[in-house]
Scaffold this motif. Structure first.
Motif, PDB file in Angstrom:
ATOM      1  N   LEU A 104     -10.477  29.497  -6.962  1.00 18.86           N
ATOM      2  CA  LEU A 104     -11.268  30.035  -6.333  1.00 18.86           C
ATOM      3  C   LEU A 104     -11.343  31.503  -7.228  1.00 18.86           C
ATOM      4  O   LEU A 104     -12.161  32.318  -6.717  1.00 18.86           O
ATOM      5  CB  LEU A 104     -11.658  30.398  -4.910  1.00 18.86           C
ATOM      6  N   ILE A 105     -10.990  31.676  -8.118  1.00 20.01           N
ATOM      7  CA  ILE A 105     -10.941  33.036  -8.173  1.00 20.01           C
ATOM      8  C   ILE A 105     -10.728  33.172 -10.239  1.00 20.01           C
ATOM      9  O   ILE A 105     -10.740  32.081 -10.796  1.00 20.01           O
ATOM     10  CB  ILE A 105      -9.798  34.555  -8.218  1.00 20.01           C
ATOM     11  N   ARG A 106     -11.504  34.204 -11.048  1.00 14.48           N
ATOM     12  CA  ARG A 106     -11.344  34.305 -12.094  1.00 14.48           C
ATOM     13  C   ARG A 106      -9.998  35.478 -12.013  1.00 14.48           C
ATOM     14  O   ARG A 106     -10.392  36.870 -11.967  1.00 14.48           O
ATOM     15  CB  ARG A 106     -12.310  34.621 -12.402  1.00 14.48           C
ATOM     16  N   SER A 107      -9.676  35.622 -13.422  1.00 16.43           N
ATOM     17  CA  SER A 107      -9.332  36.889 -13.664  1.00 16.43           C
ATOM     18  C   SER A 107      -9.330  37.234 -15.290  1.00 16.43           C
ATOM     19  O   SER A 107      -8.663  36.699 -15.829  1.00 16.43           O
ATOM     20  CB  SER A 107      -7.871  36.879 -13.335  1.00 16.43           C
ATOM     21  N   LYS A 108      -9.359  38.326 -15.422  1.00 19.40           N
ATOM     22  CA  LYS A 108      -9.642  39.772 -16.730  1.00 19.40           C
ATOM     23  C   LYS A 108      -8.197  40.210 -16.888  1.00 19.40           C
ATOM     24  O   LYS A 108      -7.988  41.053 -16.234  1.00 19.40           O
ATOM     25  CB  LYS A 108     -10.544  39.699 -16.872  1.00 19.40           C
TER      26      LYS A 108
ATOM     27  N   TYR B 206      -0.148  35.097 -12.322  1.00 21.53           N
ATOM     28  CA  TYR B 206      -0.336  34.037 -12.142  1.00 21.53           C
ATOM     29  C   TYR B 206      -0.615  34.623 -10.526  1.00 21.53           C
ATOM     30  O   TYR B 206      -0.467  35.757 -10.237  1.00 21.53           O
ATOM     31  CB  TYR B 206       1.097  33.727 -11.627  1.00 21.53           C
ATOM     32  N   VAL B 207      -1.914  34.446  -9.644  1.00 20.02           N
ATOM     33  CA  VAL B 207      -2.216  35.121  -8.880  1.00 20.02           C
ATOM     34  C   VAL B 207      -2.574  33.971  -7.850  1.00 20.02           C
ATOM     35  O   VAL B 207      -2.789  33.063  -7.842  1.00 20.02           O
ATOM     36  CB  VAL B 207      -3.872  35.353  -9.210  1.00 20.02           C
ATOM     37  N   SER B 208      -2.212  34.793  -6.783  1.00 19.09           N
ATOM     38  CA  SER B 208      -1.517  33.468  -5.755  1.00 19.09           C
ATOM     39  C   SER B 208      -2.561  34.207  -4.396  1.00 19.09           C
ATOM     40  O   SER B 208      -2.560  35.208  -3.949  1.00 19.09           O
ATOM     41  CB  SER B 208       0.209  32.735  -5.662  1.00 19.09           C
ATOM     42  N   TYR B 209      -3.250  32.966  -3.271  1.00 19.86           N
ATOM     43  CA  TYR B 209      -3.573  33.714  -2.645  1.00 19.86           C
ATOM     44  C   TYR B 209      -3.725  32.626  -1.884  1.00 19.86           C
ATOM     45  O   TYR B 209      -3.479  31.290  -1.617  1.00 19.86           O
ATOM     46  CB  TYR B 209      -5.198  34.401  -3.196  1.00 19.86           C
ATOM     47  N   ARG B 210      -4.241  32.444  -0.096  1.00 15.83           N
ATOM     48  CA  ARG B 210      -4.848  32.195   0.737  1.00 15.83           C
ATOM     49  C   ARG B 210      -6.200  32.096   1.542  1.00 15.83           C
ATOM     50  O   ARG B 210      -6.475  33.276   1.298  1.00 15.83           O
ATOM     51  CB  ARG B 210      -3.401  32.468   2.000  1.00 15.83           C
ATOM     52  N   TYR B 211      -6.727  31.204   1.124  1.00 19.24           N
ATOM     53  CA  TYR B 211      -7.785  31.352   2.551  1.00 19.24           C
ATOM     54  C   TYR B 211      -8.286  30.804   3.869  1.00 19.24           C
ATOM     55  O   TYR B 211      -7.388  29.224   4.266  1.00 19.24           O
ATOM     56  CB  TYR B 211      -9.346  31.328   1.180  1.00 19.24           C
TER      57      TYR B 211
END
Length: 126
Positions: A27-31, A119-124
Motif C-alpha cells: 500500500l506504500i511507495r518509498s524513495k 523495510y517499512v512495516s505498517y498496519r491498517y
C-alpha cells in the motif's frame, strides 16, 4: 434434518480489525534520499501511502551498505499516514565500521559507495 444442516454450515470467521501486510499488494511507495554521508550517514525516506486506507503504526528500518559491506542499520517510528498522503522519515547511521570505511576511502585504500535498503512495516484497519 434442519439441525444437521445447521451444524454443517461453517460459523462466520471473526472479523479481524487489523492486518499486517506480508504477501499482499503493498500500500506504500518509498524513495530514499541521502543527506550527508561521511563518517555518519543521514538517510531520509519519503513514504507515500498509495491506498485509500489510513495506515498506522508505520515503522522504518534502514540497512546501510558501503561498497557491498554492511556499515550499519537505523530505525525510525513514523506513526500514522493518512490515505493518499506523504510522510517523511529519517535516521542516522553512526557506527565504527562506517567510520573506518570512510577513513579507508580517504586514505585511498577502498572506494566509498553507500547503498541503503529500506523495510517499512505498517498496519491498517480493514
Amino acid at each position: 434434518m434442519a439441525a444437521a444442516a445447521s451444524s454443517l454450515m461453517a460459523a462466520p470467521a471473526a472479523a479481524a480489525t487489523t492486518e499486517t501486510v506480508s504477501a499482499q499488494a503493498q500500500l506504500i511507495r518509498s524513495k530514499i534520499y541521502f543527506g550527508r554521508c561521511r563518517d555518519t550517514c543521514q538517510i531520509k525516506v519519503r513514504i507515500t501511502n498509495i491506498s485509500r486506507r489510513n495506515l498506522y503504526n508505520v515503522k522504518l528500518n534502514v540497512r546501510l551498505k558501503v561498497s557491498g559491506r554492511k556499515a550499519g542499520t537505523c530505525y525510525d517510528y513514523v506513526g500514522r499516514i493518512g490515505a493518499r498522503k506523504v510522510r517523511w522519515a529519517s535516521c542516522t547511521v553512526r557506527t565504527r565500521s562506517l567510520s573506518e570505511m570512510y577513513n579507508a576511502a580517504l586514505d585511498g585504500y577502498a572506494s566509498f559507495r553507500p547503498y541503503a535498503s529500506t523495510y517499512v512495516s505498517y498496519r491498517y484497519y480493514r
